[in-house]
Design an enzyme around this catalytic site. Sequence first.
Site, PDB file in Angstrom:
ATOM      1  N   ASP A 112       0.848  -1.189   0.000  1.00 49.75           N
ATOM      2  CA  ASP A 112       0.000   0.000   0.000  1.00 49.75           C
ATOM      3  C   ASP A 112       0.884   1.239   0.000  1.00 49.75           C
ATOM      4  OD1 ASP A 112      -2.812   1.149   0.389  1.00 49.75           O
ATOM      5  OD2 ASP A 112      -1.643   2.171   1.937  1.00 49.75           O
ATOM      6  N   TYR A 117       4.140   9.454  -0.320  1.00 44.61           N
ATOM      7  CA  TYR A 117       5.024   8.820   0.666  1.00 44.61           C
ATOM      8  C   TYR A 117       6.490   8.996   0.262  1.00 44.61           C
ATOM      9  CZ  TYR A 117       0.696   6.496   2.259  1.00 44.61           C
ATOM     10  OH  TYR A 117      -0.580   6.220   2.690  1.00 44.61           O
ATOM     11  N   LYS A 142      -1.560   6.128  -4.833  1.00 38.82           N
ATOM     12  CA  LYS A 142      -2.622   7.107  -4.590  1.00 38.82           C
ATOM     13  C   LYS A 142      -2.285   8.431  -5.266  1.00 38.82           C
ATOM     14  CE  LYS A 142      -3.193   4.908  -0.045  1.00 38.82           C
ATOM     15  NZ  LYS A 142      -1.837   4.644   0.468  1.00 38.82           N
TER      16      LYS A 142
HETATM   17  N1  LIG Z   1      -5.122   6.582   2.709  1.00 37.01           N
HETATM   18  C1  LIG Z   1      -4.566   7.302   3.661  1.00 37.01           C
HETATM   19  O1  LIG Z   1      -4.769   8.511   3.737  1.00 37.01           O
HETATM   20  C2  LIG Z   1      -3.700   6.636   4.677  1.00 37.01           C
HETATM   21  C3  LIG Z   1      -3.481   7.279   5.904  1.00 37.01           C
HETATM   22  C4  LIG Z   1      -2.718   6.628   6.884  1.00 37.01           C
HETATM   23  C5  LIG Z   1      -2.180   5.379   6.617  1.00 37.01           C
HETATM   24  N2  LIG Z   1      -2.388   4.793   5.382  1.00 37.01           N
HETATM   25  C6  LIG Z   1      -1.787   3.453   5.054  1.00 37.01           C
HETATM   26  O2  LIG Z   1      -1.888   2.613   6.188  1.00 37.01           O
HETATM   27  C7  LIG Z   1      -0.600   2.174   6.566  1.00 37.01           C
HETATM   28  C8  LIG Z   1      -0.528   1.924   8.072  1.00 37.01           C
HETATM   29  O3  LIG Z   1      -0.855   3.079   8.836  1.00 37.01           O
HETATM   30  P1  LIG Z   1       0.133   3.762   9.883  1.00 37.01           P
HETATM   31  O4  LIG Z   1       1.517   3.608   9.401  1.00 37.01           O
HETATM   32  O5  LIG Z   1      -0.420   5.100  10.157  1.00 37.01           O
HETATM   33  O6  LIG Z   1      -0.091   2.976  11.226  1.00 37.01           O
HETATM   34  P2  LIG Z   1      -0.151   1.497  11.842  1.00 37.01           P
HETATM   35  O7  LIG Z   1       0.160   0.460  10.840  1.00 37.01           O
HETATM   36  O8  LIG Z   1      -1.432   1.440  12.584  1.00 37.01           O
HETATM   37  O9  LIG Z   1       0.999   1.606  12.937  1.00 37.01           O
HETATM   38  C9  LIG Z   1       2.352   1.675  12.619  1.00 37.01           C
HETATM   39  C10 LIG Z   1       3.099   1.719  13.935  1.00 37.01           C
HETATM   40  O10 LIG Z   1       2.920   0.475  14.631  1.00 37.01           O
HETATM   41  C11 LIG Z   1       4.186  -0.112  14.880  1.00 37.01           C
HETATM   42  N3  LIG Z   1       4.007  -1.564  14.732  1.00 37.01           N
HETATM   43  C12 LIG Z   1       3.755  -2.223  13.574  1.00 37.01           C
HETATM   44  N4  LIG Z   1       3.623  -3.549  13.807  1.00 37.01           N
HETATM   45  C13 LIG Z   1       3.797  -3.726  15.133  1.00 37.01           C
HETATM   46  C14 LIG Z   1       3.810  -4.870  15.968  1.00 37.01           C
HETATM   47  N5  LIG Z   1       3.592  -6.078  15.450  1.00 37.01           N
HETATM   48  N6  LIG Z   1       4.027  -4.700  17.288  1.00 37.01           N
HETATM   49  C15 LIG Z   1       4.245  -3.462  17.786  1.00 37.01           C
HETATM   50  N7  LIG Z   1       4.248  -2.345  17.059  1.00 37.01           N
HETATM   51  C16 LIG Z   1       4.044  -2.467  15.736  1.00 37.01           C
HETATM   52  C17 LIG Z   1       5.130   0.477  13.844  1.00 37.01           C
HETATM   53  O11 LIG Z   1       6.436   0.466  14.318  1.00 37.01           O
HETATM   54  P3  LIG Z   1       7.720   0.133  13.415  1.00 37.01           P
HETATM   55  O12 LIG Z   1       7.437   0.571  11.977  1.00 37.01           O
HETATM   56  O13 LIG Z   1       8.777   0.940  14.054  1.00 37.01           O
HETATM   57  O14 LIG Z   1       7.928  -1.338  13.521  1.00 37.01           O
HETATM   58  C18 LIG Z   1       4.592   1.885  13.731  1.00 37.01           C
HETATM   59  O15 LIG Z   1       5.050   2.685  14.826  1.00 37.01           O
HETATM   60  C19 LIG Z   1       0.327   3.296   6.052  1.00 37.01           C
HETATM   61  O16 LIG Z   1       1.674   2.870   5.960  1.00 37.01           O
HETATM   62  C20 LIG Z   1      -0.305   3.591   4.717  1.00 37.01           C
HETATM   63  O17 LIG Z   1       0.070   2.622   3.746  1.00 37.01           O
HETATM   64  C21 LIG Z   1      -3.147   5.392   4.429  1.00 37.01           C
END
Ligand SMILES: NC(=O)c1ccc[n+]([C@@H]2O[C@H](COP(=O)([O-])OP(=O)(O)OC[C@H]3O[C@@H](n4cnc5c(N)ncnc54)[C@H](OP(=O)(O)O)[C@@H]3O)[C@@H](O)[C@H]2O)c1
Length: 353
Positions: A112, A117, A142
């Site tokens: 994704d 990004y 996107k």
């Molecule tokens: N369409 C949009 O507008 C939009 C907006 C936001 C997000 N997104 C998509 O959604 C994806 C995910 O969202 P996000 O990055 O905001 O948040 P997330 O996946 O909810 O959280 C990421 C955080 O959780 C930690 N983490 C991941 N796996 C873990 C585990 N197994 N145990 C403990 N901690 C863990 C990561 O740490 P580390 O990386 O340090 O391991 C990072 O700090 C984005 O990368 C993007 O592709 C899209």
Amino acid sequence: MLFSQQYQQLPTVDKQTGERDSFRKDTRKRGFCLRAIAIIAIMWASLTAARMFRSKGFWSACHGLQRNSSTLAQLPSHYTLPSGDKIPSVALGVWQASKGETALEVGYKHIDGAWIYRNEEEVGQALKESSVPREELWLTSKLWNTFHAPEDIEPALDQSLSMLGTDYLDLYLIHWPVAFKKEGSNILDENLTADPYPTWQKLEELVDKGKIRNIGISNFNIRRVQNLTANKLKYQPAVNQWSKENGLLLEAYSPLGSDKQVGQSLSVPEVKDVASKLGITPAQVLISWHVQRGTIVLPKSVTPSRILENLNVFELPQEDFEKLETAATSHPPQRVVNPSNGWKLPFDVFDGQ
Ligand SMILES: NC(=O)c1ccc[n+]([C@@H]2O[C@H](COP(=O)([O-])OP(=O)(O)OC[C@H]3O[C@@H](n4cnc5c(N)ncnc54)[C@H](OP(=O)(O)O)[C@@H]3O)[C@@H](O)[C@H]2O)c1
Ligand SMILES: *[C@@H]1O[C@H](CO)[C@@H](O)[C@H](O)[C@H]1NC(C)=O
Ligand SMILES: *[C@@H]1O[C@H](CO)[C@@H](O)[C@H](O)[C@H]1NC(C)=O
Ligand SMILES: *[C@@H]1O[C@H](CO)[C@@H](O)[C@H](O)[C@H]1NC(C)=O
């Protein structure tokens, strides 16, 4: 450096939203087979990952996986979109992930990404080094806010395609229902923000041109989805990242609560209880819960052990699933991503919905 096997080894169970019961029946019939395949997949992934990352963190994360995940059925690995394409249910989110951190090693087939990004070149490099054939991968990008004007869309898409090193995307989303004028920083294009239909028509054209296989939306609230779909669309939006409407498959972003709230999410008592009961990690509980609710889930991690951990989803026993549903709905929804103030929009992009 990138390769993957796990989705190949797992059975492809197609599941449309709302077909959970038939899926369950199916799962029971194939229970033994699924378990056997799951064990092989987990062993394979563990061995592979062990070769790749000989770190203590990896082993402690894997310990939970190996202990008794074999007693839990696997959730669907794919959903079918209106086009007939099968989208993998668990993706690797790559927001705030930089070079070398997009690991396909452990079996992710769904990336994704997004133009904004600013890592599509790195993702492209990783894909190039991987031995996974393009047709087995699901690449999402996107369209950024500054490119909503019909004449700007194809050049923006072409740029993403070239950075990713591919000639088509599996899914292209309108990233936000907010159009900025190209000349200024965050100057609102009011017309295209109020009515994204011209943007959508151009995307439909690019589907016909073969550069995109599916088109969708992101961060559209219900009012905005309805406004768009009130037009006579050639292609309906296939997914909406975050909110769900009829016939749209939900992609759950920030499924762990994003950087800011991941600690809090993983220490919710119900999440911890279910994790220790089942011998899986709190993150696996949350990711499994999302898939079990019928959504695509997009966890992001740059940590090898977590990247592996997050791909392993499990069907939670009904009582545990319900416990999580109750916990999740016992408080008002908390939004962790809302750029309205940061962009100085004269409205809340979600209208509080
Ligand atoms: N369409 C949009 O507008 C939009 C907006 C936001 C997000 N997104 C998509 O959604 C994806 C995910 O969202 P996000 O990055 O905001 O948040 P997330 O996946 O909810 O959280 C990421 C955080 O959780 C930690 N983490 C991941 N796996 C873990 C585990 N197994 N145990 C403990 N901690 C863990 C990561 O740490 P580390 O990386 O340090 O391991 C990072 O700090 C984005 O990368 C993007 O592709 C899209
Ligand atoms: C926005 O729409 C209005 C009403 O249709 C039109 O008069 C105006 O020229 C449009 N503005 C731009 C910048 O296209
Ligand atoms: C969507 O909303 C805009 C702004 O209110 C309006 O001009 C347009 O006609 C609406 N589209 C449809 C198909 O209703
Ligand atoms: C999984 O393992 C934990 C800890 O070893 C144990 O308490 C739990 O009962 C096991 N769960 C299942 C479903 O076997």
